[in-house]
Design a protein around this motif. Structure first.
Motif, PDB file in Angstrom:
ATOM      1  N   GLY A 291       0.816  -1.214   0.000  1.00  0.00           N
ATOM      2  CA  GLY A 291       0.000   0.000   0.000  1.00  0.00           C
ATOM      3  C   GLY A 291       0.850   1.263   0.000  1.00  0.00           C
ATOM      4  N   VAL A 292       1.943   1.244   0.766  1.00  0.00           N
ATOM      5  CA  VAL A 292       2.852   2.397   0.784  1.00  0.00           C
ATOM      6  C   VAL A 292       3.462   2.616  -0.601  1.00  0.00           C
ATOM      7  CG1 VAL A 292       5.052   3.241   1.691  1.00  0.00           C
ATOM      8  CG2 VAL A 292       3.380   2.214   3.233  1.00  0.00           C
ATOM      9  N   MET A 293       3.885   1.534  -1.249  1.00  0.00           N
ATOM     10  CA  MET A 293       4.482   1.668  -2.574  1.00  0.00           C
ATOM     11  C   MET A 293       3.478   2.244  -3.569  1.00  0.00           C
ATOM     12  SD  MET A 293       6.478  -1.194  -4.874  1.00  0.00           S
ATOM     13  CE  MET A 293       5.000  -2.193  -5.137  1.00  0.00           C
ATOM     14  N   LEU A 326      12.374   9.458   2.060  1.00  0.00           N
ATOM     15  CA  LEU A 326      12.070   9.964   3.403  1.00  0.00           C
ATOM     16  C   LEU A 326      10.565  10.048   3.622  1.00  0.00           C
ATOM     17  CD1 LEU A 326      13.186  11.082   6.047  1.00  0.00           C
ATOM     18  CD2 LEU A 326      13.162  13.365   5.022  1.00  0.00           C
ATOM     19  N   GLU A 327       9.828  10.391   2.581  1.00  0.00           N
ATOM     20  CA  GLU A 327       8.374  10.430   2.721  1.00  0.00           C
ATOM     21  C   GLU A 327       7.817   9.040   3.015  1.00  0.00           C
ATOM     22  OE1 GLU A 327       6.616  12.236  -0.674  1.00  0.00           O
ATOM     23  OE2 GLU A 327       7.665  14.150  -0.435  1.00  0.00           O
ATOM     24  N   ALA A 328       8.340   8.027   2.320  1.00  0.00           N
ATOM     25  CA  ALA A 328       7.880   6.655   2.558  1.00  0.00           C
ATOM     26  C   ALA A 328       8.225   6.195   3.969  1.00  0.00           C
ATOM     27  CB  ALA A 328       8.489   5.712   1.528  1.00  0.00           C
ATOM     28  N   VAL A 329       9.455   6.503   4.402  1.00  0.00           N
ATOM     29  CA  VAL A 329       9.879   6.091   5.747  1.00  0.00           C
ATOM     30  C   VAL A 329       9.099   6.854   6.812  1.00  0.00           C
ATOM     31  CG1 VAL A 329      11.825   6.055   7.351  1.00  0.00           C
ATOM     32  CG2 VAL A 329      12.154   5.369   4.985  1.00  0.00           C
ATOM     33  N   LEU A 331       6.000   8.025   6.542  1.00  0.00           N
ATOM     34  CA  LEU A 331       4.671   7.412   6.606  1.00  0.00           C
ATOM     35  C   LEU A 331       4.727   6.079   7.359  1.00  0.00           C
ATOM     36  CD1 LEU A 331       1.695   7.418   5.653  1.00  0.00           C
ATOM     37  CD2 LEU A 331       2.469   6.250   3.580  1.00  0.00           C
ATOM     38  N   THR A 332       5.769   5.292   7.094  1.00  0.00           N
ATOM     39  CA  THR A 332       5.912   3.990   7.750  1.00  0.00           C
ATOM     40  C   THR A 332       6.188   4.146   9.231  1.00  0.00           C
ATOM     41  OG1 THR A 332       6.810   3.123   5.682  1.00  0.00           O
ATOM     42  CG2 THR A 332       7.099   1.778   7.632  1.00  0.00           C
ATOM     43  N   ALA A 333       7.021   5.124   9.593  1.00  0.00           N
ATOM     44  CA  ALA A 333       7.376   5.323  11.002  1.00  0.00           C
ATOM     45  C   ALA A 333       6.150   5.695  11.831  1.00  0.00           C
ATOM     46  CB  ALA A 333       8.449   6.400  11.124  1.00  0.00           C
ATOM     47  N   GLY A 376       8.854  -0.463   5.011  1.00  0.00           N
ATOM     48  CA  GLY A 376       8.621   0.843   4.406  1.00  0.00           C
ATOM     49  C   GLY A 376       9.788   1.291   3.545  1.00  0.00           C
ATOM     50  N   LEU A 377      11.013   1.028   4.042  1.00  0.00           N
ATOM     51  CA  LEU A 377      12.200   1.391   3.272  1.00  0.00           C
ATOM     52  C   LEU A 377      12.278   0.586   1.972  1.00  0.00           C
ATOM     53  CD1 LEU A 377      14.832   3.062   3.255  1.00  0.00           C
ATOM     54  CD2 LEU A 377      15.942   1.144   4.415  1.00  0.00           C
ATOM     55  N   PHE A 378      11.982  -0.714   2.076  1.00  0.00           N
ATOM     56  CA  PHE A 378      12.065  -1.588   0.908  1.00  0.00           C
ATOM     57  C   PHE A 378      11.053  -1.186  -0.163  1.00  0.00           C
ATOM     58  CE2 PHE A 378      10.571  -5.390  -1.344  1.00  0.00           C
ATOM     59  CZ  PHE A 378      11.763  -5.831  -1.912  1.00  0.00           C
ATOM     60  N   PHE A 379       9.809  -0.981   0.270  1.00  0.00           N
ATOM     61  CA  PHE A 379       8.766  -0.661  -0.702  1.00  0.00           C
ATOM     62  C   PHE A 379       8.806   0.812  -1.135  1.00  0.00           C
ATOM     63  CE2 PHE A 379       6.968  -4.601   0.959  1.00  0.00           C
ATOM     64  CZ  PHE A 379       6.551  -5.217  -0.203  1.00  0.00           C
ATOM     65  N   GLY A 380       9.601   1.610  -0.442  1.00  0.00           N
ATOM     66  CA  GLY A 380       9.733   3.007  -0.857  1.00  0.00           C
ATOM     67  C   GLY A 380      10.875   3.245  -1.818  1.00  0.00           C
TER      68      GLY A 380
END
Length: 399
Positions: A291-293, A326-329, A331-333, A376-380
């Protein structure tokens, strides 16, 4: 230099939050997926840990220094078990035995002042008190001098069931079993349940083993309870005890349960169960990462002109990549922290509903939050790299 780096990082974080806020509902949906995945990991790790702790508690009160011997018949033999065993010979033959006692089991009604209750009737040798860790509330336990006496020691639940307001069961009272009156010489404290024990003390009446003949024509030794001295090798004592008992038994085998072996087996099963729960949580977490990706790819698609302007003004590929990463991380954080709180709450609620004592698994929070950030890092990475590879002219040309 450090001030410039700090300002740059704070500026990137500010831009990341502003960008995520402009995504609206899509950002919230992605965040929800991460929260569910993170909370699943944290909750399932804790639930597995608490299940393991609760299972181990079943054996804790029995003690890992206690052995229980059973005597199954050999083959198709129907010869009844012996009525007594020479336990003194076993104790002399096996160094390391601290206490040993035998049990003969039956069941039947106990009557006191017109009140009746069904109970386990236990014919016991004097060593049973220490072997089973029986604690007395009042009076004493049976001794070797009580062989021919009609004495009884009563468990807490039976004593409570036979008592009435203004007429409690007390020391010196007599209870009737069949046609015999047994003098109450001891009342037991409430004992914790020990699942490996052949009988629960709270629901039992103990009498001298020889006295079982008064209520049952052919009593048989059902179990022998052995308690080892501190620091002894339990498997060695089990082998030596079986070897010492075998000559006394012609038509029966000796089967001795070693609690530590069962605890080790249960620990392995609990570990497997925990891995299964962790895998289920990881699947949920991967769904949140997808979903994040998707959200970040949509974000890149809608911000192509912005990316082109940034590149035209001198932004490097790594600057663009780091911004979207950074935006993906970020959101994940946020989802990881919210999921950790939700997962801990769910695990506590599950433990409370199950009647367990809640214990925090040491790996739950680090593994739950850490795995979420890695997902989050992987999918971002893919959306961030895609954004950094856009050509400024093509990006600026998009409407």
């Amino acid at each position: 230099m450090s001030l410039r780096v700090e300002q740059s990082l704070s500026q990137l974080l500010h831009e990341a939050f502003v960008s995520l806020r402009t995504l609206g509902k899509r950002s919230i949906l992605a965040l929800l997926g991460i929260v569910i995945g993170s909370s699943s990991v944290v909750a399932l790790i804790n639930i597995g840990h608490n299940a393991s702790v609760d299972a181990a508690m079943i054996f804790k009160d029995m003690g890992t220094d206690t052995l229980v011997a059973q005597f199954p018949p050999k083959g198709a033999s129907n010869v009844p078990m012996r009525t007594r065993l020479d336990l003194d010979a076993v104790r002399r033959a096996v160094p390391g035995i601290a206490h040993i006692g035998a049990l003969s089991l039956f069941s039947g009604p106990i009557v006191f002042h017109g009140r009746s209750v069904n109970a386990n009737l236990v014919g016991s040798t004097p060593g049973i008190e220490q072997a089973m860790r029986l604690a007395l509330q009042q009076g004493r336990f049976l001794s070797g001098f009580d062989i021919n006496e009609t004495y009884a020691v009563i468990g807490a639940d039976i004593a409570q069931a036979l008592s009435a307001p203004g007429d409690p069961l007390q020391l010196g009272d007599r209870v009737r079993i069949n046609d015999y009156l047994f003098l109450v010489v001891g009342l037991l404290h409430r004992q914790p349940r020990a699942m490996l024990m052949p009988v629960q003390a709270n629901e039992s009446l103990f009498m001298p083993a020889e006295g079982m003949r008064r209520i049952y024509a052919a009593p048989q030794v059902g179990n022998v309870i052995i308690r080892a001295a501190p620091g002894e090798d339990m498997e060695r004592i089990a082998r030596d005890t079986a070897a010492a008992l075998t000559p006394q038994l012609v038509d029966h085998d000796v089967d001795i349960q070693v609690p530590q072996q069962m605890i080790d087996g249960m620990t392995r099963q609990s570990r497997t169960f925990a891995y299964l729960l962790l895998a289920l949580g990881a699947i949920s977490l991967v769904g949140g990462g997808v979903g994040v990706m998707n959200v970040m790819l949509m974000n890149v698609s809608e911000r192509r002109r912005e990316i082109g302007i940034r590149m035209a003004l001198g932004a490097r590929q790594r600057d663009i990549r780091n911004l979207f990463l950074l935006e993906a991380v970020t959101l994940t954080a946020v989802g990881a922290l919210c999921g950790a709180v939700l997962g801990m709450t769910a695990a506590w609620l599950y433990a409370w509903l199950s009647g367990w004592t809640f214990a925090l698994a040491a790996a739950a929070l680090p593994l739950g939050v850490g795995s979420t950030l890695l997902v989050g890092l992987f999918f971002g990475i893919y959306p961030a790299v895609s954004a950094s590879r856009l050509q400024p002219v093509e990006a600026l040309r998009d409407e």
